[in-house]
Design an enzyme around this catalytic site. Structure first.
Site, PDB file in Angstrom:
ATOM      1  N   LEU A 479       0.818  -1.205   0.000  1.00 45.97           N
ATOM      2  CA  LEU A 479       0.000   0.000   0.000  1.00 45.97           C
ATOM      3  C   LEU A 479       0.860   1.267   0.000  1.00 45.97           C
ATOM      4  CD1 LEU A 479      -2.633  -0.994   2.714  1.00 45.97           C
ATOM      5  CD2 LEU A 479      -3.051  -0.758   0.255  1.00 45.97           C
ATOM      6  N   SER A 552       1.892  -1.277  -7.223  1.00 45.52           N
ATOM      7  CA  SER A 552       1.539  -2.392  -8.113  1.00 45.52           C
ATOM      8  C   SER A 552       0.412  -3.239  -7.522  1.00 45.52           C
ATOM      9  CB  SER A 552       2.770  -3.245  -8.435  1.00 45.52           C
ATOM     10  OG  SER A 552       3.536  -3.523  -7.287  1.00 45.52           O
TER      11      SER A 552
END
Lengths: 641, 308
Positions: A479, A552
């Site tokens: 995160l 990602s």
């Protein structure tokens, strides 16, 4: 009768026409052209607004006006007043029903611009018509009835306008006369609209309080009834909106070839409409997909050869060399040619009564290319009212979905967001010849088939050997605020001390350069990761140990990068931090912005994060400090050498 | 590298580029295209655009004039010259049946237009096997035309079904059709009357002199002002010799001379004509009688029957 417009109106001035026609013509010879769409239903007063624009710009002649007055008495809805809507509701069948059911094009002009208005119906069953009208528009007027405010249909219209890439959105709060021109009501509607328009990706819009029926803030602002309004009149705003065709000149040169011009054996020219960029004689060009290079010899027109041609012009070009080039090919800037592929992710708008048959062959027409194509079962359908993603096996009339499209041979394309001309396509039924769908290509699902690999003498093994290390990609995922960059930096520091040749690719940094053209939509995030994957791969080819720090969020894309690399070279490191912890840290203040709605598509808030299922390494940042986590990671990878 | 300098294209440049693009797209799928040529100002612009689209080649299709035998003599003269200048074949079609039955504007009213123009056009297209016909219709001419596609599909019997037209997205045109079907293509759909005049001016396009005011022999018939282009024939057909007065007149549209209303005018140059057009308060088609029958839906009905 309504009042005439007073001084300050930018409409044509009769005085100049009658007193100095030459000057008038001079002024009007060089107008710009702007196309826009009006979105709304009959109830929002759309036809009335368009009728008003035509009327105020004197595009209605006396005989038409007389007919209009007679018609207004017969079937008008405005009592004895002139019903402008009757001017624009065209076909006999729909006049009886009182609704417009098709796309109609209207024209009016001011001293600065000629306008082409696409007038389309607003009901959900006419999504296809609105999409058609929006496909050529530079701007969209979203009409809202001041008494009703932002409705489900307002959302739908805004979403469709945004989907088709319209960047200029005007929120016209109409029928202000019926709410006593209340500023409070106007402000409330604008605030409502701001809320949800940002959710669907509309960055900015212009809100104008109007009365199509009375004429307020159409040609002059503020009208006497809205002294509190400080923005532009509708017409003045339309006169200043940027034109897409002009902006396209800044992009790399592309001209889809329509026709090969061979009047005799000595002349061979390629005719087409320049879709982006500009060219001059001598410019290096590449014919795509063949990849043959040449230079522009001349730009030929009936008026003589040109020194330069720009996006939006139809020209005939001759090349220095005898290269193969025919209809369907694209002549492009040699240094920056478009991609070629045969598998795409695309958004599709279904326009036929007969639903999509996944797997069936349709003709796909994109620019001047026509190929056979099939559409896979949709990944999802989009509810145009709520933007929800729904599971779907097909697409019915007026449905919009995201699906893979495969063509039977590679085609030249660009993502729709970059080039509607090379990213927009239609599907044609092979039996009925009907146009059954419109689509927008987002990206290729496969590397270009026609780009050949050039072998190099020094191999990746030799690069690695010289550095005395095994190249790897240490892929940090987690995160925002989980500590990826901090830990990755610590790891790189340690490796550097150990004489390892490393490079750290950081998410924020890459977005300043390589990926500065990408946003944060799902498609852009995927492209972001794809590019980073390719760069990381090149660096491992050069023998480096690459550290990447990117959120990602999607498993599929991390998997995609893993597959680009030789086995065991991709090491997925999950920086495992619970959302609450990351949000509490909020180092860059991004969570706060996302929670307040100022930042959209933020991972963890309104965009998903898919944690790795089997990462090579997992570090828990609640239990470990960044230094400890880094040390742990180095210990894990050192035995791998 | 020099800085990229954007050049803002004017509305006429963009309309021109669009029309040329459309004409070239037609060639990709058409077996035997033709350009309908009525000798009027819109046709003149259309022909000029065709020359530009295919230069240095000549436009790769013939011109088709559906003749009623009642056109102005100046139109016949320019027709031959324009085709020759463009290096194009000119096909003139006259409906043999209409000729045999002596169909004329005075005795047969709407039948005159139906037989000579609507039927004549269908015959010509069938006779030569043309599958695509370019026309100079514009969306601003009439209400039902506003929704007309640029590529307008006609059934094998030339009918137009307003509910079954193909959506036109971006600049992608679907020109695929079944055997027997045909397409009417309108490259100047998005032009207005003012655009046409401005373009004629900018490009110096030759148009029929009747658009400019000059002293001409005129007569009044059923409240309209007309030009006696062929007095003998008028007398023969009307059964009496109309009272001729010389007036300075011009025409805003051109068709059959007994059906095309003249306007009194002194506008003898292009800019004066445009000036008059801009100051005038009646629309272009008002001079034509054919649109008025059937009330507001007249043109739409004609189109369904195959009138282009």
């Amino acid at each position: 009768m309504t009042e005439q417009t007073g001084p300050g109106s930018s409409y044509k001035t009769d005085v100049l026409i009658s007193e100095d026609i030459e000057t008038y013509l001079e002024q009007h010879q060089n107008k710009e052209l702007l196309r826009f769409i009006t979105c709304g239903s009959v109830d929002d007063g759309k036809s009335t607004l368009i009728g008003r624009l035509l009327y105020d710009s004197k595009m209605i002649f006396e005989d038409q006006l007389a007919a209009l007055e007679a018609d207004s008495k017969k079937s008008g809805t405005q009592g004895q007043e002139i019903d402008f809507a009757l001017l624009v509701d065209g076909l006999a069948a729909e006049r009886e029903q009182g609704i417009t059911i098709d796309v109609a094009y209207r024209f009016f002009a001011t001293e600065k611009r000629k306008f082409i208005v696409a007038d389309t119906p607003g009901h959900e069953q006419y999504t296809r018509n609105m999409v058609t009208g929006a496909s050529t528009a530079d701007a969209a007027i979203i009409l809202v009835d001041a008494r009703k405010g932002v409705l489900v249909q307002t959302r739908r219209h805004s979403y469709l306008a945004h989907l088709l890439g319209i960047r200029n959105v005007i929120l016209a709060v109409n029928k202000m006369d019926l709410v006593d021109f209340s500023q409070e009501i106007f402000d409330e509607i604008v605030e409502d609209y701001r809320q949800f328009s940002s959710e669907i990706g509309i960055d900015s819009f212009t809100a104008i309080p109007i009365s199509g029926f009375r004429g307020d803030n159409i040609t002059e602002a503020p009208s006497a009834n809205t002294p509190w309004y400080s923005g532009p009149a509708l017409i003045a705003h339309l006169e200043n909106i940027p034109i897409a065709a002009t902006a396209a000149q800044e992009k790399p040169f592309r001209m889809p070839v329509q026709w090969v011009n061979r009047p005799n054996l000595d002349f061979r020219g390629f005719s087409g409409l320049i879709s982006s960029g500009s060219i001059k004689p001598g410019d290096p060009v590449r014919v795509v997909p063949s990849g043959k290079n040449s230079r522009v010899k001349s730009i030929v027109t009936l008026d003589g050869t040109l020194d330069e041609a720009v996006a939006g012009q139809s020209v005939t070009v001759t090349l220095e060399d005898e290269v193969d080039c025919s209809r369907g090919d694209v002549i492009a800037a040699a240094g920056d040619p478009p991609e070629v592929s045969d598998q795409f992710e695309s958004t599709i708008v279904w326009m036929s009564d007969e639903a999509l048959k996944p797997g069936r062959g349709y003709w796909l027409k994109l620019a001047t290319q026509t190929v056979s194509a099939s559409v896979y079962e949709p990944k999802y359908e989009i509810n145009v009212n709520t933007m929800e993603h729904l599971a779907a096996k097909t697409l019915e009339l007026n449905a919009i979905g995201v699906a893979e499209v495969h063509t039977d041979k590679p085609i030249v394309f660009e993502p729709y967001a970059d080039s509607p001309e090379l990213g927009g396509f239609i599907l044609i039924d092979k039996i009925t010849n009907a146009t059954v769908a419109a689509g927008m290509l987002h990206f290729s699902l496969r590397r270009a088939a026609n780009v050949h690999w050039q072998p190099t003498i020094i191999t990746r093994e030799e690069h690695a050997l010289l550095k005395n290390q095994t190249p790897r990609v240490l892929w940090f995922t987690g995160l925002s605020g989980s500590g990826k960059s901090t830990i990755a930096n610590e790891v790189e520091k340690s490796l550097n001390l150990m004489n390892r040749h490393t490079f750290l690719l950081d998410g924020d940094n890459v977005r300043h350069g390589l990926n500065k053209d990408l946003g944060f939509t799902e498609a852009d995030r995927i492209e972001n990761i794809r590019r980073v994957g390719e760069v990381a791969k090149l660096m491992t080819d050069a023998g480096l140990i690459v550290l990447t720090a990117f959120i990602s969020p999607f498993r599929a894309e991390r998997q995609m990068v893993r597959k680009m690399l030789p086995e065991a070279e991709f090491i997925e490191i999950f920086v495992d931090t619970p959302l609450e912890v990351a949000e509490a840290r909020d180092v860059k203040g991004l969570y706060k912005k996302a929670r307040s709605g100022k930042l959209k598509n933020f991972t963890g808030i309104d965009s998903p994060y898919e944690p790795p299922e089997n990462p090579e390494i997992r570090v828990n940042t609640v239990e470990m400090t960044p230094a400890e986590a880094a040390e742990y990671i180095v210990r894990q990878i050192m035995p791998l050498k | 590298m020099d800085d990229p300098v954007t050049r803002i294209l004017t509305h006429l440049e963009r309309l021109e580029a669009e029309a040329i693009h459309i004409m070239r797209e037609v060639l990709a799928d058409a077996q035997k295209p033709v350009m309908m040529y009525s000798v009027g100002k819109d046709s003149a612009v259309l022909l000029h655009l065709a020359k530009k689209a295919f230069y240095p080649s000549a436009p790769p299709f013939p011109l088709l004039h559906v003749d009623t035998t009642w056109k102005f003599r100046d139109m016949y003269a320019l027709r031959e010259k324009a085709a020759q200048d463009a290096g194009m074949e000119l096909i003139v079609h006259q409906n043999a049946e209409a000729k045999e039955r002596g169909i004329n504007p005075f005795d047969h009213g709407p039948l005159h237009t139906d037989m000579w123009k609507t039927e004549g056009l269908k015959q010509a297209l069938d006779l030569h096997g043309f599958d695509v016909a370019f026309g100079g219709a514009r969306r601003d001419e009439e209400k039902s035309r506003a929704k007309e596609r640029i590529f307008s599909f006609r059934t094998a019997s030339h009918g137009w079904d307003p509910k079954n037209q193909r959506p036109e997205l971006w600049n992608l045109y679907n020109a695929k059709k079944a055997k027997g079907e045909s397409i009417r293509v309108f490259p100047i759909s998005n032009w207005t009357e003012l655009d046409i005049w401005q373009y004629i001016m900018a490009e110096n396009i030759e148009i029929v002199p009747l658009y400019f005011a000059a002293p001409r022999p005129t007569y009044i018939h059923e409240g309209g002002l007309f030009m006696a282009d062929d007095l003998d024939r008028l007398e023969k057909t009307m059964g009496y010799k109309p009272e001729i007065t010389t007036r300075s007149v011009r025409f805003r549209t051109l068709g059959c001379f007994p059906l095309t209303g003249a306007v009194e005018s002194t506008a003898s140059t292009l800019s004066e004509v445009v000036q008059e057009m801009l100051l005038t308060t009646t629309s272009e088609r008002q001079g034509r009688i054919i649109d008025k029958d059937e009330g507001g839906a007249g043109m739409e009905k004609k189109k369904q029957e195959g009138y282009f």
